[in-house]
Design a protein around this motif. Structure first.
Motif, PDB file in Angstrom:
ATOM      1  N   HIS A 658       0.845  -1.191   0.000  1.00  0.00           N
ATOM      2  CA  HIS A 658       0.000   0.000   0.000  1.00  0.00           C
ATOM      3  C   HIS A 658       0.886   1.248   0.000  1.00  0.00           C
ATOM      4  O   HIS A 658       2.092   1.168   0.227  1.00  0.00           O
ATOM      5  N   ALA A 659       0.265   2.389  -0.195  1.00  0.00           N
ATOM      6  CA  ALA A 659       0.970   3.654  -0.107  1.00  0.00           C
ATOM      7  C   ALA A 659      -0.029   4.753   0.188  1.00  0.00           C
ATOM      8  O   ALA A 659      -1.218   4.632  -0.105  1.00  0.00           O
ATOM      9  N   GLY A 660       0.515   5.830   0.783  1.00  0.00           N
ATOM     10  CA  GLY A 660      -0.300   7.013   1.023  1.00  0.00           C
ATOM     11  C   GLY A 660      -1.197   6.892   2.234  1.00  0.00           C
ATOM     12  O   GLY A 660      -1.059   5.964   3.011  1.00  0.00           O
ATOM     13  N   PRO A 661      -2.159   7.814   2.387  1.00  0.00           N
ATOM     14  CA  PRO A 661      -2.377   8.964   1.509  1.00  0.00           C
ATOM     15  C   PRO A 661      -1.371  10.082   1.777  1.00  0.00           C
ATOM     16  O   PRO A 661      -0.619  10.035   2.747  1.00  0.00           O
ATOM     17  N   LEU A 662      -1.353  11.053   0.880  1.00  0.00           N
ATOM     18  CA  LEU A 662      -0.591  12.280   1.095  1.00  0.00           C
ATOM     19  C   LEU A 662      -1.477  13.233   1.879  1.00  0.00           C
ATOM     20  O   LEU A 662      -2.580  13.561   1.441  1.00  0.00           O
ATOM     21  N   SER A 663      -0.993  13.637   3.040  1.00  0.00           N
ATOM     22  CA  SER A 663      -1.802  14.486   3.925  1.00  0.00           C
ATOM     23  C   SER A 663      -0.984  15.683   4.380  1.00  0.00           C
ATOM     24  O   SER A 663       0.249  15.609   4.474  1.00  0.00           O
ATOM     25  N   VAL A 664      -1.677  16.760   4.676  1.00  0.00           N
ATOM     26  CA  VAL A 664      -1.048  17.934   5.277  1.00  0.00           C
ATOM     27  C   VAL A 664      -1.788  18.242   6.579  1.00  0.00           C
ATOM     28  O   VAL A 664      -3.012  18.412   6.583  1.00  0.00           O
ATOM     29  N   TYR A 665      -1.044  18.270   7.669  1.00  0.00           N
ATOM     30  CA  TYR A 665      -1.590  18.530   8.985  1.00  0.00           C
ATOM     31  C   TYR A 665      -1.046  19.858   9.505  1.00  0.00           C
ATOM     32  O   TYR A 665       0.020  20.320   9.087  1.00  0.00           O
ATOM     33  N   VAL A 666      -1.764  20.422  10.446  1.00  0.00           N
ATOM     34  CA  VAL A 666      -1.230  21.502  11.253  1.00  0.00           C
ATOM     35  C   VAL A 666      -1.249  21.020  12.699  1.00  0.00           C
ATOM     36  O   VAL A 666      -2.323  20.827  13.287  1.00  0.00           O
ATOM     37  N   ASP A 667      -0.059  20.772  13.249  1.00  0.00           N
ATOM     38  CA  ASP A 667       0.077  20.353  14.639  1.00  0.00           C
ATOM     39  C   ASP A 667       0.231  21.604  15.497  1.00  0.00           C
ATOM     40  O   ASP A 667       1.052  22.484  15.196  1.00  0.00           O
ATOM     41  N   ILE A 668      -0.546  21.673  16.555  1.00  0.00           N
ATOM     42  CA  ILE A 668      -0.568  22.867  17.395  1.00  0.00           C
ATOM     43  C   ILE A 668       0.041  22.544  18.754  1.00  0.00           C
ATOM     44  O   ILE A 668      -0.337  21.558  19.400  1.00  0.00           O
ATOM     45  N   TYR A 669       0.984  23.379  19.187  1.00  0.00           N
ATOM     46  CA  TYR A 669       1.653  23.222  20.476  1.00  0.00           C
ATOM     47  C   TYR A 669       1.448  24.503  21.278  1.00  0.00           C
ATOM     48  O   TYR A 669       1.636  25.611  20.761  1.00  0.00           O
ATOM     49  N   VAL A 670       1.053  24.340  22.517  1.00  0.00           N
ATOM     50  CA  VAL A 670       0.879  25.475  23.416  1.00  0.00           C
ATOM     51  C   VAL A 670       1.886  25.328  24.550  1.00  0.00           C
ATOM     52  O   VAL A 670       1.884  24.324  25.257  1.00  0.00           O
ATOM     53  N   ASN A 671       2.752  26.327  24.662  1.00  0.00           N
ATOM     54  CA  ASN A 671       3.839  26.294  25.649  1.00  0.00           C
ATOM     55  C   ASN A 671       4.678  25.024  25.513  1.00  0.00           C
ATOM     56  O   ASN A 671       5.079  24.388  26.491  1.00  0.00           O
ATOM     57  N   GLY A 672       4.925  24.643  24.267  1.00  0.00           N
ATOM     58  CA  GLY A 672       5.786  23.501  23.983  1.00  0.00           C
ATOM     59  C   GLY A 672       5.134  22.146  24.136  1.00  0.00           C
ATOM     60  O   GLY A 672       5.780  21.126  23.929  1.00  0.00           O
ATOM     61  N   VAL A 673       3.848  22.094  24.496  1.00  0.00           N
ATOM     62  CA  VAL A 673       3.140  20.835  24.711  1.00  0.00           C
ATOM     63  C   VAL A 673       2.135  20.631  23.580  1.00  0.00           C
ATOM     64  O   VAL A 673       1.380  21.548  23.247  1.00  0.00           O
ATOM     65  N   PHE A 674       2.124  19.421  23.015  1.00  0.00           N
ATOM     66  CA  PHE A 674       1.200  19.135  21.921  1.00  0.00           C
ATOM     67  C   PHE A 674      -0.242  19.296  22.383  1.00  0.00           C
ATOM     68  O   PHE A 674      -0.647  18.765  23.419  1.00  0.00           O
ATOM     69  N   SER A 675      -1.024  20.044  21.586  1.00  0.00           N
ATOM     70  CA  SER A 675      -2.426  20.275  21.921  1.00  0.00           C
ATOM     71  C   SER A 675      -3.343  19.457  21.020  1.00  0.00           C
ATOM     72  O   SER A 675      -4.136  18.655  21.488  1.00  0.00           O
ATOM     73  N   ASN A 676      -3.247  19.631  19.701  1.00  0.00           N
ATOM     74  CA  ASN A 676      -4.038  18.835  18.779  1.00  0.00           C
ATOM     75  C   ASN A 676      -3.469  18.963  17.382  1.00  0.00           C
ATOM     76  O   ASN A 676      -2.562  19.764  17.133  1.00  0.00           O
ATOM     77  N   SER A 677      -4.017  18.165  16.487  1.00  0.00           N
ATOM     78  CA  SER A 677      -3.584  18.182  15.096  1.00  0.00           C
ATOM     79  C   SER A 677      -4.814  18.284  14.215  1.00  0.00           C
ATOM     80  O   SER A 677      -5.792  17.560  14.427  1.00  0.00           O
ATOM     81  N   GLN A 678      -4.782  19.182  13.258  1.00  0.00           N
ATOM     82  CA  GLN A 678      -5.910  19.387  12.355  1.00  0.00           C
ATOM     83  C   GLN A 678      -5.443  19.176  10.921  1.00  0.00           C
ATOM     84  O   GLN A 678      -4.386  19.668  10.520  1.00  0.00           O
ATOM     85  N   ILE A 679      -6.228  18.409  10.152  1.00  0.00           N
ATOM     86  CA  ILE A 679      -5.859  18.086   8.781  1.00  0.00           C
ATOM     87  C   ILE A 679      -6.456  19.128   7.841  1.00  0.00           C
ATOM     88  O   ILE A 679      -7.619  19.511   7.972  1.00  0.00           O
ATOM     89  N   ILE A 680      -5.637  19.602   6.903  1.00  0.00           N
ATOM     90  CA  ILE A 680      -6.117  20.598   5.940  1.00  0.00           C
ATOM     91  C   ILE A 680      -6.045  20.078   4.508  1.00  0.00           C
ATOM     92  O   ILE A 680      -6.517  20.746   3.584  1.00  0.00           O
ATOM     93  N   TYR A 681      -5.439  18.892   4.315  1.00  0.00           N
ATOM     94  CA  TYR A 681      -5.370  18.338   2.959  1.00  0.00           C
ATOM     95  C   TYR A 681      -5.245  16.830   3.070  1.00  0.00           C
ATOM     96  O   TYR A 681      -4.527  16.311   3.924  1.00  0.00           O
ATOM     97  N   TYR A 682      -5.938  16.113   2.153  1.00  0.00           N
ATOM     98  CA  TYR A 682      -5.939  14.650   2.185  1.00  0.00           C
ATOM     99  C   TYR A 682      -6.121  14.150   0.762  1.00  0.00           C
ATOM    100  O   TYR A 682      -7.104  14.482   0.102  1.00  0.00           O
ATOM    101  N   ASN A 683      -5.152  13.382   0.265  1.00  0.00           N
ATOM    102  CA  ASN A 683      -5.229  12.853  -1.096  1.00  0.00           C
ATOM    103  C   ASN A 683      -5.005  11.350  -1.061  1.00  0.00           C
ATOM    104  O   ASN A 683      -3.882  10.874  -0.960  1.00  0.00           O
TER     105      ASN A 683
END
Length: 778
Positions: A658-683
């Motif tokens: 298998h392969a893929g998908p190609l995705s683009v995420y925005v990972d959000i960190y507050v004060n250096g700690v991971f908060s959440n990840s939101q996807i803005i592109y998915y192929n």
């Protein structure tokens, strides 16, 4: 659409207002109570792309947040020698780990040729020097059989040499155990494999190149059964009914002598070959051939024939006549395309591999040499006392990679004594099987050895240190507090106040005018304390002004590859990206408008060769076999007996790539700690450039796939609630995978399947062609 447009305008206005205002202040407070107001200065950037805005004091101290976009890999593992790699991103999870290392694509690397993997070396002046006397060859033939052509063999201290056109079968010497086998002179048209015979009562005598396979049995015909129908008993195992093929061969000759006025002779002969019927039934994973049958109308093809006659004449002129004739006894030949249980894969290029021979078994080596000759040798190998691959005198605690055919199979860090010591199982787990390879070392790249909590990779200062944590991870800093020095300054006792007090001793030194102290922003960072020319100083993160606005993400490419030979699912991932960071100027919701152009390529192959070890079968049932018209012994009752015999109820699931998908995420960190990840592109729909699939438990299973994701535009808006003074990082991450299902091993009632060769190879490359992140708050 109107709301998005207004939001975008608001973000642009926020960026404009910030970049034209200099009224914001922060404070540096010393232990003596001195307060230094800091005025805003123009933006600046650190290594990589990013933006930053800071403030300076009357004594020349400036503080600002800058971002970097490093490209490279981090490695983590559990044995201080080998591990798995991941592309650089703020957080990489680690299942278990006793070491971590990192390197960037811009780091210096020394590439060294490995002439032979199974050998010890000493590193000296950028090359590997052999440090041992070669072990003697232990492989020799008990007997040889020319299967086709006219090959021949000789035995020397380096192994069995095979030359000449055709294929040679070599019955090996007994008593072999754990060995390292080396094959040379195979690349360019040769082949070789080791195996045992399915039926140890047979011996292959010829090979026709694959049309019908190996000649495994030949016999004069048996009795006729009415007319010219001939049945010959066989009672041999073959790999399958489809792989079995049988022929019958016959011939005759006759001569006449007559004399009227003189004697004269005349002779004739004829011969032929026909296709015979193979009779038998499925037994376990194999097919048991009970007999071979054929029908003919020719008496010579049915049995041996011989006669002699004579006559004379008394008429005038006289005459005499004499006749003799005979035929040879017809015989049948049985072929099998695959009469061997393979111990190894079929090698079609030069190789070196650890092979375990069972000392109580008889093994065959089947070789088709190249025109220049092929040599197969073996040496004793004791995995409890011998290292398969060893290099000494290397720099201590630095990352390394071992490549074959351009693909990384083994990677890790050198020991504290500057040694790489790898067992055969570690080499095999990386899929390394060729004779030679390449060792890459990164002498100036950092590593941490010890139990991993949060291993921090500081790419700007080229350091790695560990923070105790409940969950294991590697954190790569993409945001820094930059403090440029206006004059020569002595900095000591740098401590990050995060979830605990973290000392960063490598930052303690004298900085020249024009240089900067770059402090990595670690998870939970609240303040930074340090001694500045003897005066204790505290810089609170919440006092650094916001730097909302546009950040341009540096374009770049990341690649990753790997082997695996344990049959488990192998996943190769590649990530690339960059980030924007900002201090929240007030309570509210912080936004990021992200734009990027991305593309990717992946490839993945999986292959396996299966062995079948049949358990002892008890033929305790007498069943009627309709295909031959009489009763036979079988391991199953009549109601389970089919026309072709007892089935083994095989269960097989294909192993897909298998392969893929190609995705683009925005990972959000507050004060250096991971908060959440939101996807803005998915192929999920790449262009399939090449794919193949072969699945047959009788021989092997293989899959291959290559995919391409053309350049595409990704954009989106993400948001996170914040409080005044929070440090917020928006990390844009483009991601792609190449992976496959676990290699499936068939199962059966009458035996156990194993795999003699199972290899997964994957590679992934991801490209960030352009990118930007615009931040704001409402």
């Amino acid at each position: 659409m109107q709301r998005i447009a207004l939001l975008s305008l608001g973000l642009l206005l926020t960026a404009f207002v910030f970049n034209s205002a200099y009224a914001t202040q922060i404070l540096i407070v010393t232990d003596n109570g001195n307060v230094f107001p800091i005025a805003n200065t123009s933006s600046s950037s650190a290594t990589g792309a990013g933006n930053g805005n800071g403030n300076g004091t009357g004594n020349g101290v400036i503080a600002q947040i800058v971002t970097t976009n490093p490209k490279g890999l981090v490695i983590a593992g559990i044995d201080s020698a080998t591990g798995n790699s991941s592309s650089l991103r703020p957080y990489n999870k680690v299942n278990t780990g006793t070491f971590a290392a990192g390197f960037q694509t811009s780091d210096s690397v020394q590439k060294m040729y490995i002439p032979q993997i199974n050998a010890p070396y000493v590193y000296s002046n950028g090359v590997l020097q052999s440090s041992s006397t070669p072990l003697p060859n232990i492989l020799s033939p008990s007997s040889t059989t020319i299967l086709s052509g006219s090959p021949s063999s000789t035995t020397s201290s380096s192994g069995i040499g095979i030359s000449g056109p055709g294929t040679l079968g070599i019955l090996l010497n007994s008593g072999l155990g754990s060995t390292v086998v080396t094959g040379s002179g195979i690349t360019g048209g040769g082949s070789a494999f080791f195996g045992t015979l399915i039926d140890h009562t047979i011996s292959p005598t010829a090979y026709d190149g694959g049309t019908h396979g190996y000649t495994i049995f030949s016999s004069n015909i048996g009795t006729t059964s009415g007319g010219y129908t001939v049945t010959t008993p066989v009672n041999k195992y073959v790999s399958s009914a489809n792989n079995a093929y049988a022929t019958y061969t016959w011939g005759w000759s006759a001569c006449n002598m007559s004399a009227y006025t003189a004697w004269s002779w005349s002779c004739g002969y004829d011969s032929g070959t026909g296709v015979a019927t193979v009779n038998g039934y499925v037994s376990g994973s194999y097919y048991y051939v009970t007999s071979v049958t054929y029908s003919t109308t020719d008496q010579y093809a049915a049995n041996y024939y011989s006669h002699t006659s004579s006559s004379s004449c008394s008429a005038k002129g006289g005459c005499s006549y004499f006749q003799s004739g005979s035929s040879f006894v017809p015989y049948i030949t049985l072929y099998d395309k695959s009469p061997f249980v393979p111990l190894t894969q079929t090698y079609t290029s030069d190789f070196q591999s650890q092979v375990n021979f069972n000392p109580s078994y008889s093994y065959w080596l089947i070789v088709t040499p190249t025109s220049g000759g092929t040599t197969i040798g073996a040496t004793n190998y004791d995995p409890s006392t011998q290292m398969f691959f060893k290099v000494t005198n290397l720099p201590a605690n630095i990352p390394f990679q071992i490549l074959q055919n351009g693909v990384v199979g083994v990677q890790g860090v050198t020991s504290s004594s500057g040694t790489i010591s790898l067992s055969a199982s570690q080499i095999a787990a990386g899929g390394q099987s060729s004779i030679s390879g390449e060792l890459d070392i990164y002498p100036n790249s950092p590593a941490y050895v010890g139990t991993i909590g949060t291993a921090v990779y500081d790419t700007v200062n080229n350091q790695m240190f560990n923070i105790p944590a409940a969950s294991q991870q590697i954190y790569t800093s993409f945001a820094y507090v930059q403090i440029p020095m206006a004059a020569k300054t002595n900095i000591q006792n740098v401590v990050d106040n995060a979830t605990s007090l973290i000392s960063i001793p490598y930052l303690s030194k004298t900085y020249n005018a024009g240089s900067s102290m770059m402090v990595p922003i670690i998870p939970g960072l609240k303040s930074i304390s340090f001694s500045l020319n003897g005066t204790q100083t505290v810089l609170k993160m919440s006092s650094i002004p916001s730097n909302l606005g546009i950040s341009i993400v540096t374009s770049g490419t990341n690649s990753n590859s790997g082997y695996d030979t344990n049959g488990a699912s192998l996943q190769i991932s590649a990530d690339t990206g960059g980030e924007a960071s900002a201090i929240a100027p007030k309570d509210g919701t912080m936004y990021a408008l992200v734009n990027a152009q991305v593309s990717a390529d992946t490839s993945y192959t999986t292959s396996a060769t299966y062995n079948y070890q049949q358990t002892a079968t008890q033929y305790i049932y007498e069943v009627y076999n309709p295909s031959i018209g009489w009763y036979v012994k079988a391991p199953c009752p009549q109601d389970q007996f089919q026309a072709s015999g007892c089935t083994d109820h095989l269960s097989y699931a294909s192993s897909s790539a298998h392969a893929g998908p190609l995705s683009v995420y925005v990972d959000i960190y507050v004060n250096g700690v991971f908060s959440n990840s939101q996807i803005i592109y998915y192929n999920p729909n790449p262009i399939i450039q090449q794919t193949s699939s072969v699945n047959s438990w009788s021989f092997s299973g293989s899959n291959a796939m290559a995919m391409h994701y053309p350049t595409s535009q990704a954009s989106g808006i993400v948001q996170i609630p914040v409080h005044a003074g929070d440090l917020v990082e928006f990390y844009m991450r483009a991601h792609v995978d190449a992976y496959g299902d676990p290699i499936s091993v068939p199962t059966g009632y009458y035996g156990v399947f194993t795999t003699t060769n199972q290899v997964c190879t994957g590679s992934a490359t991801i490209n960030l062609n352009s990118g930007s992140i615009l931040t704001g708050i409402s």
